[in-house]
Write a protein that holds these residues in place. Structure first.
Motif, mmCIF file in Angstrom:
data_model
loop_
_atom_site.group_PDB
_atom_site.id
_atom_site.type_symbol
_atom_site.label_atom_id
_atom_site.label_comp_id
_atom_site.label_asym_id
_atom_site.label_seq_id
_atom_site.Cartn_x
_atom_site.Cartn_y
_atom_site.Cartn_z
ATOM 1 N N ALA A 154 30.101 24.560 51.304
ATOM 2 C CA ALA A 154 31.339 24.727 50.753
ATOM 3 C C ALA A 154 31.400 24.971 49.474
ATOM 4 C CB ALA A 154 32.410 23.569 51.478
ATOM 5 N N GLU A 155 30.888 23.783 48.894
ATOM 6 C CA GLU A 155 30.846 23.655 47.352
ATOM 7 C C GLU A 155 30.476 24.702 46.687
ATOM 8 O OE1 GLU A 155 28.808 21.014 43.581
ATOM 9 O OE2 GLU A 155 28.555 20.435 45.792
ATOM 10 N N VAL A 156 29.316 25.442 47.294
ATOM 11 C CA VAL A 156 28.844 26.668 46.501
ATOM 12 C C VAL A 156 29.606 27.781 46.660
ATOM 13 C CG1 VAL A 156 27.030 28.373 47.132
ATOM 14 C CG2 VAL A 156 26.337 26.040 47.163
ATOM 15 N N ALA A 157 30.263 27.930 47.889
ATOM 16 C CA ALA A 157 31.454 28.990 48.178
ATOM 17 C C ALA A 157 32.594 28.875 47.236
ATOM 18 C CB ALA A 157 31.924 28.736 49.623
ATOM 19 N N TRP A 158 33.186 27.512 46.984
ATOM 20 C CA TRP A 158 34.125 27.142 45.862
ATOM 21 C C TRP A 158 33.761 27.520 44.567
ATOM 22 C CZ3 TRP A 158 38.388 27.539 48.439
ATOM 23 C CH2 TRP A 158 38.543 26.658 49.515
ATOM 24 N N THR A 159 32.258 27.300 44.320
ATOM 25 C CA THR A 159 32.081 27.412 42.809
ATOM 26 C C THR A 159 32.053 28.897 42.510
ATOM 27 O OG1 THR A 159 30.723 25.509 42.797
ATOM 28 C CG2 THR A 159 30.082 27.043 41.357
ATOM 29 N N ASP A 160 31.509 29.726 43.522
ATOM 30 C CA ASP A 160 31.619 31.297 43.584
ATOM 31 C C ASP A 160 32.952 31.706 43.396
ATOM 32 O OD1 ASP A 160 28.705 31.368 43.742
ATOM 33 O OD2 ASP A 160 28.772 31.910 45.879
ATOM 34 N N LEU A 161 33.880 31.168 43.953
ATOM 35 C CA LEU A 161 35.342 31.519 43.790
ATOM 36 C C LEU A 161 35.616 31.253 42.485
ATOM 37 C CD1 LEU A 161 37.032 30.678 47.282
ATOM 38 C CD2 LEU A 161 37.103 32.540 46.320
ATOM 39 N N LEU A 162 35.114 30.213 41.903
ATOM 40 C CA LEU A 162 35.709 29.556 40.606
ATOM 41 C C LEU A 162 35.238 30.658 39.330
ATOM 42 C CD1 LEU A 162 35.647 25.745 40.700
ATOM 43 C CD2 LEU A 162 37.678 27.239 40.246
ATOM 44 N N LYS A 163 34.149 31.418 39.842
ATOM 45 C CA LYS A 163 33.459 32.294 38.725
ATOM 46 C C LYS A 163 34.598 33.745 38.820
ATOM 47 C CE LYS A 163 28.757 30.983 39.871
ATOM 48 N NZ LYS A 163 27.535 31.469 40.459
ATOM 49 N N ARG A 164 35.226 33.748 39.786
ATOM 50 C CA ARG A 164 36.175 34.931 39.731
ATOM 51 C C ARG A 164 37.454 34.421 39.564
ATOM 52 N NH1 ARG A 164 31.746 35.058 42.805
ATOM 53 N NH2 ARG A 164 30.690 36.910 43.388
ATOM 54 N N LEU A 165 37.801 33.282 39.803
ATOM 55 C CA LEU A 165 39.233 32.909 39.437
ATOM 56 C C LEU A 165 39.009 31.419 38.790
ATOM 57 C CD1 LEU A 165 41.017 33.612 43.052
ATOM 58 C CD2 LEU A 165 41.533 34.856 40.732
ATOM 59 N N PRO A 166 38.735 31.392 37.484
ATOM 60 C CA PRO A 166 38.268 29.881 36.791
ATOM 61 C C PRO A 166 39.465 29.120 36.644
ATOM 62 C CG PRO A 166 38.368 31.856 35.232
ATOM 63 C CD PRO A 166 38.311 32.600 36.595
ATOM 64 N N ASP A 167 40.746 29.788 36.595
ATOM 65 C CA ASP A 167 41.772 28.960 36.220
ATOM 66 C C ASP A 167 42.529 28.523 37.518
ATOM 67 O OD1 ASP A 167 40.987 28.453 33.537
ATOM 68 O OD2 ASP A 167 41.891 30.515 32.917
ATOM 69 N N LEU B 297 38.794 49.000 42.825
ATOM 70 C CA LEU B 297 38.052 47.789 42.637
ATOM 71 C C LEU B 297 38.892 46.642 43.012
ATOM 72 C CD1 LEU B 297 36.160 46.360 40.704
ATOM 73 C CD2 LEU B 297 37.559 46.763 38.912
ATOM 74 N N GLU B 298 40.195 46.430 42.947
ATOM 75 C CA GLU B 298 41.038 45.361 43.280
ATOM 76 C C GLU B 298 40.867 45.043 44.640
ATOM 77 O OE1 GLU B 298 44.929 45.923 41.786
ATOM 78 O OE2 GLU B 298 44.423 45.216 39.803
ATOM 79 N N ASP B 299 40.834 46.200 45.647
ATOM 80 C CA ASP B 299 40.756 45.841 47.061
ATOM 81 C C ASP B 299 39.152 45.351 47.134
ATOM 82 O OD1 ASP B 299 42.947 46.822 47.867
ATOM 83 O OD2 ASP B 299 42.362 48.870 48.371
ATOM 84 N N SER B 300 38.138 45.812 46.643
ATOM 85 C CA SER B 300 36.895 45.164 46.893
ATOM 86 C C SER B 300 36.985 43.716 46.360
ATOM 87 C CB SER B 300 36.074 45.723 45.846
ATOM 88 O OG SER B 300 34.603 45.418 46.084
ATOM 89 N N VAL B 301 37.405 43.328 45.187
ATOM 90 C CA VAL B 301 37.499 41.976 44.671
ATOM 91 C C VAL B 301 38.198 41.134 45.837
ATOM 92 C CG1 VAL B 301 38.234 40.311 42.820
ATOM 93 C CG2 VAL B 301 37.285 42.756 42.373
ATOM 94 N N LEU B 302 39.548 41.642 46.229
ATOM 95 C CA LEU B 302 40.246 40.824 46.984
ATOM 96 C C LEU B 302 39.386 40.749 48.517
ATOM 97 C CD1 LEU B 302 43.701 42.318 46.411
ATOM 98 C CD2 LEU B 302 43.041 39.981 46.121
ATOM 99 N N LYS B 303 38.866 41.324 48.769
ATOM 100 C CA LYS B 303 38.013 41.411 49.991
ATOM 101 C C LYS B 303 36.717 40.374 49.724
ATOM 102 C CE LYS B 303 35.039 43.732 53.372
ATOM 103 N NZ LYS B 303 34.343 45.086 53.689
ATOM 104 N N GLU B 304 36.211 40.291 48.752
ATOM 105 C CA GLU B 304 35.322 39.327 48.191
ATOM 106 C C GLU B 304 35.606 37.940 48.142
ATOM 107 O OE1 GLU B 304 31.678 38.930 45.024
ATOM 108 O OE2 GLU B 304 33.214 40.065 44.614
ATOM 109 N N ILE B 305 36.867 37.930 47.776
ATOM 110 C CA ILE B 305 37.481 36.476 47.556
ATOM 111 C C ILE B 305 37.900 35.882 48.928
ATOM 112 C CG2 ILE B 305 39.515 35.376 46.702
ATOM 113 C CD1 ILE B 305 39.454 37.111 44.204
ATOM 114 N N GLY B 306 38.364 36.900 49.720
ATOM 115 C CA GLY B 306 38.786 36.475 51.171
ATOM 116 C C GLY B 306 37.489 36.079 51.723
#
Length: 285
Positions: A74-87, A47-56
């Motif tokens: 770019a804004e859309v991609a950063w927003t998607d990243l914030l859903k996974r790493l909100p802080d 699961l962690e490998d999958s999440v890390l791959k998605e983040i990358g």
């Protein structure tokens, strides 16, 4: 992460802060004595490998869109990243930068504010917020942010350059010149700070010195459209019309935006006198 250079399209960003410990944690497997915990650990690792791959992949998408000038994507991609790493303050600041590039300045400031709360001792979000304040003509607030950056890092050349821009916005050109020169001293290859030095000199009436500086910059950076355009305007103002026309050909090969005097005034924000000189050249007056 690096920062917005105010009034210019120079945006260099790296996703570095606040890497999630949950994602970075090493997974330790069992020894086979108890197969159930080992199986669970393996599932977590997958699961962690999958999440890390998605983040990358999202990170690469954001940077790729930025490099192509597709700041909305770019804004859309950063927003998607914030859903996974909100802080994550770096992601917030990067999304803020993409919003600045689209003129969404108030939203950008919200992102920088959140990044500052999460990482109050990091200079980048203050610098980026200062650039957004400049875009709203809130120069005094921008200067406060740049002063704070310099409290954190007294050798930050970008902060000196940006503070010079904000002081120029307040028509405090002597102070602006001091900041531009300090930025150039700290980072001799920081070409835009040298360009701003030349423009401030021109605004202060030291025309010959300004023209010499422009000429020196062009020798080192012959494809630097901003200085070539300013040099064209200065030559025209000196009555060297053939030389100005010849130099202008190179400007158009590099960046046609300098044909748009409104862009020069409102986006690039040249000082008044060099802008007037360029306008006279463009209108052949």
């Amino acid at each position: 992460m690096r920062v917005l250079i105010s009034c210019f399209a120079a945006i260099v960003m790296v996703l570095t802060w606040g890497y999630s410990p949950a994602l970075a944690a090493e997974t330790r497997f069992g020894t086979g004595v108890d197969s159930a915990p080992a199986t669970a650990a393996a599932a977590v690792a997958v699961l962690e490998d999958s999440v890390l791959k998605e983040i990358g992949e999202l990170r690469n998408t954001a940077f790729g869109a930025t490099n192509q000038g597709q700041f909305d994507l770019a804004e859309v991609a950063w927003t998607d990243l914030l859903k996974r790493l909100p802080d994550n303050p770096a992601i917030l600041s990067n999304r803020g930068n993409s919003r600045v590039s689209q003129g969404k300045l108030e939203l950008a400031i919200e992102d920088f504010n959140r990044a500052i709360v999460l990482s109050p001792d990091s200079p980048d979000p203050y610098l980026n917020r200062g650039a957004a304040y400049e875009g709203l003509d809130r120069y005094e607030e921008a200067i406060v942010d740049y002063d704070h950056v310099l409290d954190l890092d007294p050798k930050d050349a970008a902060a000196y350059n940006n503070r010079g821009n904000a002081k120029g916005g307040l028509r405090r050109w002597s102070e602006a010149l001091t900041d531009y020169r300090k930025a150039s001293l700290l980072a001799p290859d920081f070409a835009i700070a040298r360009a701003n030095t030349a423009l401030a000199l021109y605004q202060l009436g030291t025309i010959d010195e300004a023209v010499r500086e422009m000429r020196n910059i062009i020798r080192k950076y012959p494809r630097f459209a901003d200085v070539r355009a300013a040099y064209t305007a200065a030559l025209w103002g000196q009555g060297k019309r053939d030389e100005a026309e010849s130099n202008w050909v190179s400007v158009l090969d590099l960046d046609v935006r300098y044909k748009d005097i409104v862009w020069v005034k409102t986006v690039r924000r040249w000082p008044k006198d060099i802008t007037t000189a360029l306008e006279k050249f463009l209108t052949l007056s």
